[in-house]
Design a protein around this motif. Sequence first.
Motif, PDB file in Angstrom:
ATOM      1  N   ASN A 322      -5.650  -8.291   7.077  1.00  0.00           N
ATOM      2  CA  ASN A 322      -5.640  -8.275   5.616  1.00  0.00           C
ATOM      3  C   ASN A 322      -5.188  -6.935   5.032  1.00  0.00           C
ATOM      4  O   ASN A 322      -5.052  -6.810   3.812  1.00  0.00           O
ATOM      5  N   HIS A 323      -4.955  -5.947   5.893  1.00  0.00           N
ATOM      6  CA  HIS A 323      -4.410  -4.658   5.460  1.00  0.00           C
ATOM      7  C   HIS A 323      -3.048  -4.403   6.094  1.00  0.00           C
ATOM      8  O   HIS A 323      -2.593  -3.253   6.153  1.00  0.00           O
ATOM      9  N   ASP A 324      -2.407  -5.448   6.546  1.00  0.00           N
ATOM     10  CA  ASP A 324      -1.100  -5.320   7.186  1.00  0.00           C
ATOM     11  C   ASP A 324      -0.047  -5.003   6.121  1.00  0.00           C
ATOM     12  O   ASP A 324       0.207  -5.827   5.234  1.00  0.00           O
ATOM     13  N   PRO A 325       0.590  -3.820   6.187  1.00  0.00           N
ATOM     14  CA  PRO A 325       1.565  -3.449   5.151  1.00  0.00           C
ATOM     15  C   PRO A 325       2.803  -4.327   5.155  1.00  0.00           C
ATOM     16  O   PRO A 325       3.556  -4.327   4.171  1.00  0.00           O
ATOM     17  N   ALA A 326       3.030  -5.095   6.229  1.00  0.00           N
ATOM     18  CA  ALA A 326       4.153  -6.019   6.228  1.00  0.00           C
ATOM     19  C   ALA A 326       3.901  -7.202   5.304  1.00  0.00           C
ATOM     20  O   ALA A 326       4.839  -7.925   4.951  1.00  0.00           O
ATOM     21  N   HIS A 327       2.653  -7.394   4.898  1.00  0.00           N
ATOM     22  CA  HIS A 327       2.300  -8.527   4.039  1.00  0.00           C
ATOM     23  C   HIS A 327       1.713  -8.109   2.699  1.00  0.00           C
ATOM     24  O   HIS A 327       1.711  -8.911   1.756  1.00  0.00           O
ATOM     25  N   PHE A 328       1.209  -6.868   2.617  1.00  0.00           N
ATOM     26  CA  PHE A 328       0.587  -6.414   1.377  1.00  0.00           C
ATOM     27  C   PHE A 328       1.081  -5.005   1.055  1.00  0.00           C
ATOM     28  O   PHE A 328       0.926  -4.082   1.861  1.00  0.00           O
TER      29      PHE A 328
END
Length: 408
Positions: A322-328
């Motif tokens: 939920n903290h993956d910079p590829a998604h957020f």
Amino acid sequence: MTEHAVPASELYTHEFATDPYPAYARMRDTTPVCLVGSPRFDSYLITGMDDAKAALTDPRLSKDLYGPGEHYLRIFGPNSASLNKNMLNSDPPEHSRLRRLVSQAFAARRIEALRPRVVEIVDELVDAFFPHGRSELMSEFAIPLPMMVICELLGVPENDHKQLIGWTEVIRKSGASRRPEDDRAAVQQAQLRLHHYLADLVRDKRAHPGDDIISALVDACDRDGTLSEQELVATTFLLLFAGHQTTADFLGNAMVALLSNPDQLALLRANPELLSSAVEELLRFDGPLPVASPRIATEDVEYQGVRIPRGSIVGVVINAANHDPAHFADPDKLDLCRQGGSHVGFGYGVHYCLGVSLARMEAQIGIGALLRRLPGLRLAVAVDELHRLPPASPFRGLVELPVQFTTG
């Protein structure tokens, strides 16, 4: 310990309990599939969002901990089978059968009908501590709110609520003392007492059925044998524990996040219509279940070029995904107006949280009431002085959450 495994003692520290997200970022960037060793068992942790979604739906990663290998003994200990042999720890078709029996009880329409009662419970809890200008929000609000709601759904007598909170809190706080052997003994005793209590409650519902979930499950068990007696008690435990534990921890985490980000707190106070989306962002930002319940590799599998041998325990690190910079974008920032990206805080795939509608409603009503009724709400201690659950706990939450506010 498996060779080259990262010792849990190097990962699960006091600093990790306070803020695990820098460690998650390092794991995600350098070892997205990380072998972590501990005295009881080694496990592979998966930290990226794409891999997390793939693993949560991978049929080769089984949730059945009670088959060959007795994995539950390694994970939960010797007293676990009587309470944990439920749909959370099973695969289709068993999972589908067990989930189908309780899914109607958590249908969105039925949960929405509970809204007036949840509002009533929230107001009663706030009324009790409001005159004092201070509160320990975990014991006085976050823990009793979801426990009272799930107990009413299950049909647990009101006089027994505090007793159940006591037993479940022993399990939740396991590892918080300085004597691990005392913790283990206390948890085993609490599990045993919970099992005896729930078995007695099931017998009482069989003799005196009501309009509640346990009575409906007893009827399914007796009418056509779709539920065994052990499954009945274990399912009751799962609904009780899962129905309050994660919501309680989420409420505590959410309030800390808001009180630590005054701009977002002010935004939500001024725009209460943001509550629905705010709950989703708060769950993404600091969820109560950092790692999804364990899975077992039924064959050799490979993620990110790492071979996970058959029989290995695999943990999907939800809070890292939920903290993956590829998604957020800017994932370590709390942004109640965040657009795009879907979190996996409620799980993913067939084990997606059954009580999602209830959890969302309780969170929206509970957080909304605290912000509306407690002017000047603030932490009573510094963030780094908050008493959190131990770093190796399967839950991310607080032991205590002292706050202050103005009453006049």
